[in-house]
Enzyme design. Structure first.
Site, PDB file in Angstrom:
ATOM      1  N   LYS A  22       0.840  -1.210   0.000  1.00  0.00           N
ATOM      2  CA  LYS A  22       0.000   0.000   0.000  1.00  0.00           C
ATOM      3  C   LYS A  22       0.868   1.250   0.000  1.00  0.00           C
ATOM      4  O   LYS A  22       0.655   2.178  -0.781  1.00  0.00           O
ATOM      5  CB  LYS A  22      -0.908   0.002   1.240  1.00  0.00           C
ATOM      6  CG  LYS A  22      -1.540   1.355   1.553  1.00  0.00           C
ATOM      7  CD  LYS A  22      -2.366   1.328   2.818  1.00  0.00           C
ATOM      8  CE  LYS A  22      -1.616   1.594   4.099  1.00  0.00           C
ATOM      9  NZ  LYS A  22      -1.297   2.997   4.415  1.00  0.00           N
ATOM     10  N   ASN A  23       1.848   1.289   0.904  1.00  0.00           N
ATOM     11  CA  ASN A  23       2.614   2.527   1.065  1.00  0.00           C
ATOM     12  C   ASN A  23       3.576   2.777  -0.094  1.00  0.00           C
ATOM     13  O   ASN A  23       4.006   3.907  -0.306  1.00  0.00           O
ATOM     14  CB  ASN A  23       3.354   2.519   2.401  1.00  0.00           C
ATOM     15  CG  ASN A  23       2.390   2.714   3.563  1.00  0.00           C
ATOM     16  OD1 ASN A  23       1.219   3.030   3.349  1.00  0.00           O
ATOM     17  ND2 ASN A  23       2.865   2.509   4.781  1.00  0.00           N
ATOM     18  N   CYS A 120      -4.243  12.763  13.012  1.00  0.00           N
ATOM     19  CA  CYS A 120      -4.933  11.489  12.916  1.00  0.00           C
ATOM     20  C   CYS A 120      -4.687  10.700  14.187  1.00  0.00           C
ATOM     21  O   CYS A 120      -4.008  11.176  15.099  1.00  0.00           O
ATOM     22  CB  CYS A 120      -4.507  10.712  11.673  1.00  0.00           C
ATOM     23  SG  CYS A 120      -2.897   9.992  11.810  1.00  0.00           S
ATOM     24  N   ARG A 125       1.182  14.640  13.061  1.00  0.00           N
ATOM     25  CA  ARG A 125       1.570  14.428  11.663  1.00  0.00           C
ATOM     26  C   ARG A 125       1.600  15.694  10.797  1.00  0.00           C
ATOM     27  O   ARG A 125       0.810  15.857   9.854  1.00  0.00           O
ATOM     28  CB  ARG A 125       0.692  13.348  11.026  1.00  0.00           C
ATOM     29  CG  ARG A 125       0.761  12.049  11.801  1.00  0.00           C
ATOM     30  CD  ARG A 125       0.120  10.911  11.091  1.00  0.00           C
ATOM     31  NE  ARG A 125       0.888  10.424   9.966  1.00  0.00           N
ATOM     32  CZ  ARG A 125       0.492   9.445   9.166  1.00  0.00           C
ATOM     33  NH1 ARG A 125      -0.667   8.873   9.368  1.00  0.00           N
ATOM     34  NH2 ARG A 125       1.245   9.041   8.177  1.00  0.00           N
ATOM     35  N   ASP A 320       5.281   0.762  11.852  1.00  0.00           N
ATOM     36  CA  ASP A 320       4.059   0.111  11.369  1.00  0.00           C
ATOM     37  C   ASP A 320       3.935  -1.342  11.823  1.00  0.00           C
ATOM     38  O   ASP A 320       2.914  -1.978  11.556  1.00  0.00           O
ATOM     39  CB  ASP A 320       3.985   0.195   9.833  1.00  0.00           C
ATOM     40  CG  ASP A 320       3.741   1.614   9.356  1.00  0.00           C
ATOM     41  OD1 ASP A 320       3.334   2.451  10.167  1.00  0.00           O
ATOM     42  OD2 ASP A 320       3.978   1.885   8.155  1.00  0.00           O
ATOM     43  N   ARG A 412      -8.370  -0.533   5.275  1.00  0.00           N
ATOM     44  CA  ARG A 412      -7.533   0.480   4.616  1.00  0.00           C
ATOM     45  C   ARG A 412      -6.206  -0.118   4.154  1.00  0.00           C
ATOM     46  O   ARG A 412      -5.608   0.372   3.204  1.00  0.00           O
ATOM     47  CB  ARG A 412      -7.216   1.639   5.580  1.00  0.00           C
ATOM     48  CG  ARG A 412      -8.376   2.585   5.807  1.00  0.00           C
ATOM     49  CD  ARG A 412      -7.901   3.800   6.601  1.00  0.00           C
ATOM     50  NE  ARG A 412      -6.594   4.206   6.143  1.00  0.00           N
ATOM     51  CZ  ARG A 412      -5.566   4.515   6.936  1.00  0.00           C
ATOM     52  NH1 ARG A 412      -5.695   4.474   8.238  1.00  0.00           N
ATOM     53  NH2 ARG A 412      -4.412   4.870   6.430  1.00  0.00           N
TER      54      ARG A 412
HETATM   55  N1  EPU Z   1       7.119  14.697  10.277  1.00  0.00           N
HETATM   56  C1  EPU Z   1       7.345  16.028  10.542  1.00  0.00           C
HETATM   57  N2  EPU Z   1       7.171  16.915   9.515  1.00  0.00           N
HETATM   58  C2  EPU Z   1       6.793  16.507   8.256  1.00  0.00           C
HETATM   59  C3  EPU Z   1       6.579  15.140   8.021  1.00  0.00           C
HETATM   60  C4  EPU Z   1       6.758  14.256   9.065  1.00  0.00           C
HETATM   61  O1  EPU Z   1       7.681  16.418  11.649  1.00  0.00           O
HETATM   62  O2  EPU Z   1       6.650  17.363   7.380  1.00  0.00           O
HETATM   63  C5  EPU Z   1       7.302  13.726  11.382  1.00  0.00           C
HETATM   64  C6  EPU Z   1       6.039  12.915  11.654  1.00  0.00           C
HETATM   65  O3  EPU Z   1       5.153  13.578  12.520  1.00  0.00           O
HETATM   66  C7  EPU Z   1       6.611  11.655  12.233  1.00  0.00           C
HETATM   67  C8  EPU Z   1       7.912  11.478  11.460  1.00  0.00           C
HETATM   68  O4  EPU Z   1       8.239  12.768  10.953  1.00  0.00           O
HETATM   69  O5  EPU Z   1       6.909  11.835  13.595  1.00  0.00           O
HETATM   70  C9  EPU Z   1       7.844  10.489  10.325  1.00  0.00           C
HETATM   71  O6  EPU Z   1       6.712  10.741   9.517  1.00  0.00           O
HETATM   72  P1  EPU Z   1       6.693  10.443   7.955  1.00  0.00           P
HETATM   73  O7  EPU Z   1       6.511  11.716   7.211  1.00  0.00           O
HETATM   74  O8  EPU Z   1       7.878   9.612   7.591  1.00  0.00           O
HETATM   75  O9  EPU Z   1       5.363   9.592   7.803  1.00  0.00           O
HETATM   76  P2  EPU Z   1       4.480   9.557   6.495  1.00  0.00           P
HETATM   77  O10 EPU Z   1       5.365   9.635   5.322  1.00  0.00           O
HETATM   78  O11 EPU Z   1       3.357  10.511   6.619  1.00  0.00           O
HETATM   79  C10 EPU Z   1       4.570   6.984   6.081  1.00  0.00           C
HETATM   80  C11 EPU Z   1       3.605   5.841   6.046  1.00  0.00           C
HETATM   81  C12 EPU Z   1       3.149   5.532   7.465  1.00  0.00           C
HETATM   82  C13 EPU Z   1       4.383   5.190   8.297  1.00  0.00           C
HETATM   83  C14 EPU Z   1       5.383   6.352   8.255  1.00  0.00           C
HETATM   84  C15 EPU Z   1       6.680   6.065   8.993  1.00  0.00           C
HETATM   85  C16 EPU Z   1       2.501   6.038   3.900  1.00  0.00           C
HETATM   86  C17 EPU Z   1       1.254   6.286   3.156  1.00  0.00           C
HETATM   87  N3  EPU Z   1       2.461   6.185   5.224  1.00  0.00           N
HETATM   88  O12 EPU Z   1       3.857   8.092   6.606  1.00  0.00           O
HETATM   89  O13 EPU Z   1       2.324   4.374   7.360  1.00  0.00           O
HETATM   90  O14 EPU Z   1       4.003   4.936   9.622  1.00  0.00           O
HETATM   91  O15 EPU Z   1       5.709   6.646   6.883  1.00  0.00           O
HETATM   92  O16 EPU Z   1       7.295   4.935   8.468  1.00  0.00           O
HETATM   93  O17 EPU Z   1       3.519   5.674   3.320  1.00  0.00           O
HETATM   94  C18 EPU Z   1       0.562   2.948   7.951  1.00  0.00           C
HETATM   95  O18 EPU Z   1       0.747   2.341   6.882  1.00  0.00           O
HETATM   96  O19 EPU Z   1      -0.176   2.487   8.868  1.00  0.00           O
HETATM   97  C19 EPU Z   1       1.237   4.219   8.173  1.00  0.00           C
HETATM   98  C20 EPU Z   1       0.834   5.094   9.092  1.00  0.00           C
END
Ligand code: EPU
Length: 443
Positions: A22-23, A120, A125, A320, A412
């Site tokens: 998915k991701n 969320c 996030r 995850d 999801r």
């Molecule tokens: N963060 C910031 N600023 C930003 C972006 C992120 O401070 O602009 C922080 C976040 O709050 C968090 C950390 O950085 O503490 C990492 O967040 P990241 O941006 O890497 O998460 P994401 O890209 O939004 C993806 C996956 C998540 C997974 C995370 C971490 C997808 C669609 N989602 O989210 O997957 O937990 O990376 O590996 O790829 C799930 O599948 O259940 C899921 C939540």
């Protein structure tokens, strides 16, 4: 609303095929915005998040045609209206990964209006790193009515050094966004403190097949030499390492021997190593050349040993899989310590596991899990996707019946979870919540 009804204590036996990730798939789909030619993705999992991304792309002028293929669901994306650039709140609020359209839109169409995702269940996030990255590439960014408005002056982004380190490490979707956007920028972009997740490598491989010039994906420094345009391609989505890790926990918690096919073992070293310390064996079978698509057999020693887990960016232990491993450790023969370093609030499953007899003490971003001899079935509430998967793991081993409410969270991210588990001998069925109204209400 659906519930899962699970009778615990059944041994599992047989084989489960792991779906495409998915991701990985979500930013790959968003990359359809970067080209005028068809983009064909295969092994796209059939999930509500994927359907939401398809709806969003339709609004953004991309037609998606889905059919079944040798490798699962195949989706062909074609641009029908390149003038659209507004990702509305109605869709973004259903799926945070909608933010992945921001970079491709502004890079290819010169401007974008994408609703700012809210918080969320797993935490605040923010997307500040995504925005800072695009600003570094010359985008002008404003916030209007809850929407992010991004514009590339003169219609094209400009390559630049971009630092994506934040308080919790890098950002996965932020790296995907900036890397995708930089493919069409004028000049060279260097992303420092890039996310090293395998899904980023999958995206870079596909973008390169479309004509991009990306090197270093999978390391903290990615270099992108911008090109004038990208073509189409056909790409098979990498297998889902989190789905695979979840079924590894399902095998381990029931003390079963289970085979997983299409398993990205090469991307799962920290989870497999942790399982090894717990007395759970993951043995690759056959001599498949591709370490990202292996078959493996899961088995375990009579007792589950306690371990210490700290979630970290890849190649560290993935956040995850934290809830699923916590469920497994509830039945270990000692004390385990789990520290969450990516989403410090991601512990909604703790209270639900305790309803099933688990002994877990949380302090801030750390939980101490004291193994118990037995869990007992109970009505519980799914909260976020992975927390819900943790409840399924616990329920498979618990004595008696567990009713998991709000399984739309599971839908999801897990395709046919109940039929996959039932197919290997678990007692799990989907039912209408009405049937269990009393237990849902009393909760
Ligand atoms: N963060 C910031 N600023 C930003 C972006 C992120 O401070 O602009 C922080 C976040 O709050 C968090 C950390 O950085 O503490 C990492 O967040 P990241 O941006 O890497 O998460 P994401 O890209 O939004 C993806 C996956 C998540 C997974 C995370 C971490 C997808 C669609 N989602 O989210 O997957 O937990 O990376 O590996 O790829 C799930 O599948 O259940 C899921 C939540």
């Amino acid at each position: 609303m659906d519930v899962f009804v699970i009778e615990g204590g059944r041994q599992l036996n047989g084989s489960i095929r792991i779906n495409g990730s998915k991701n990985a798939a979500l930013p790959l789909m968003a990359a359809a915005l970067l080209t005028d030619e068809p983009l064909i993705l295969s092994d796209v999992p059939n999930l509500s998040d994927i359907r939401n991304m398809t709806r969003l792309l339709t609004e953004l002028g991309i037609e998606s045609v889905s059919e079944s293929s040798e490798h699962g669901q195949s989706i062909t994306h074609r641009v029908t209206d390149p003038t659209q650039s507004h990702a509305r709140y109605e869709i973004v609020r259903t799926m945070r990964a909608s933010i992945s359209t921001l970079g491709p839109l502004v890079a290819k169409r010169g401007s974008a209006r994408v609703s700012l995702p809210g918080g969320c269940a797993i935490g605040q996030r923010p997307v500040d790193l995504h925005l800072r990255g695009l600003e570094a590439l010359g985008a002008k960014i404003t916030l209007d009515g809850g929407d992010i408005e991004a514009t590339a002056p003169n219609g094209r982004l400009i390559g630049a050094p971009v630092f994506l380190g934040g308080p919790f490490g890098s950002t996965v979707l932020g790296t995907a966004n900036i890397m995708s956007a930089a493919t069409l920028a004028e000049g060279t972009t260097i992303i420092e403190s890039a996310a090293c997740e395998p899904e980023i490598v999958d995206l870079a491989n596909m973008l390169n097949a479309m004509g991009a010039k990306i090197s270093g994906a999978g390391s903290p420094r990615i270099t992108i030499v911008g090109v004038e345009s990208l073509g189409g391609t056909t790409h098979r989505v990498m297998p889902d390492r989190i789905e695979a890790g979840t079924y590894m926990c399902a095998a381990a918690v029931t003390g079963s021997e289970l085979t997983l096919e299409n398993c990205p073992l090469d991307a799962m070293m920290s989870a497999v190593d942790t399982l090894g310390h717990m007395g759970v064996h993951v043995d690759a079978v056959g001599s498949d050349a591709d370490p990202m698509r292996r078959s493996c057999v899961i088995s375990r020693a009579p007792e589950i040993k306690p371990v210490q887990i700290t979630t970290q960016p890849h190649p560290g232990f993935p956040t995850d899989l934290q809830a699923q491993f916590m469920a497994l450790l509830c039945l270990s023969n000692g004390n385990s310590v789990i520290t969450e370093k990516i989403f410090p609030e991601r512990f909604l499953h703790v209270a639900e596991l305790c309803r099933m007899g688990a002994q877990i003490h949380r302090q801030g971003a750390t939980a101490v899990v004291t193994g118990v001899k037995e869990l007992t079935g109970a009505p519980v509430m799914a909260s976020d996707l992975r927390a819900s998967a943790g409840l399924v793991i616990a329920a498979l081993a618990a004595k008696g019946t567990t009713i998991i409410n709000r399984v739309y969270h599971i839908d999801r991210g897990y395709e046919n979870l109940e039929s996959k588990l039932a197919g290997v001998g678990a007692s799990i069925r989907r039912a209408d919540a009405e049937e269990f109204a009393d237990s849902a209400m009393s909760h």
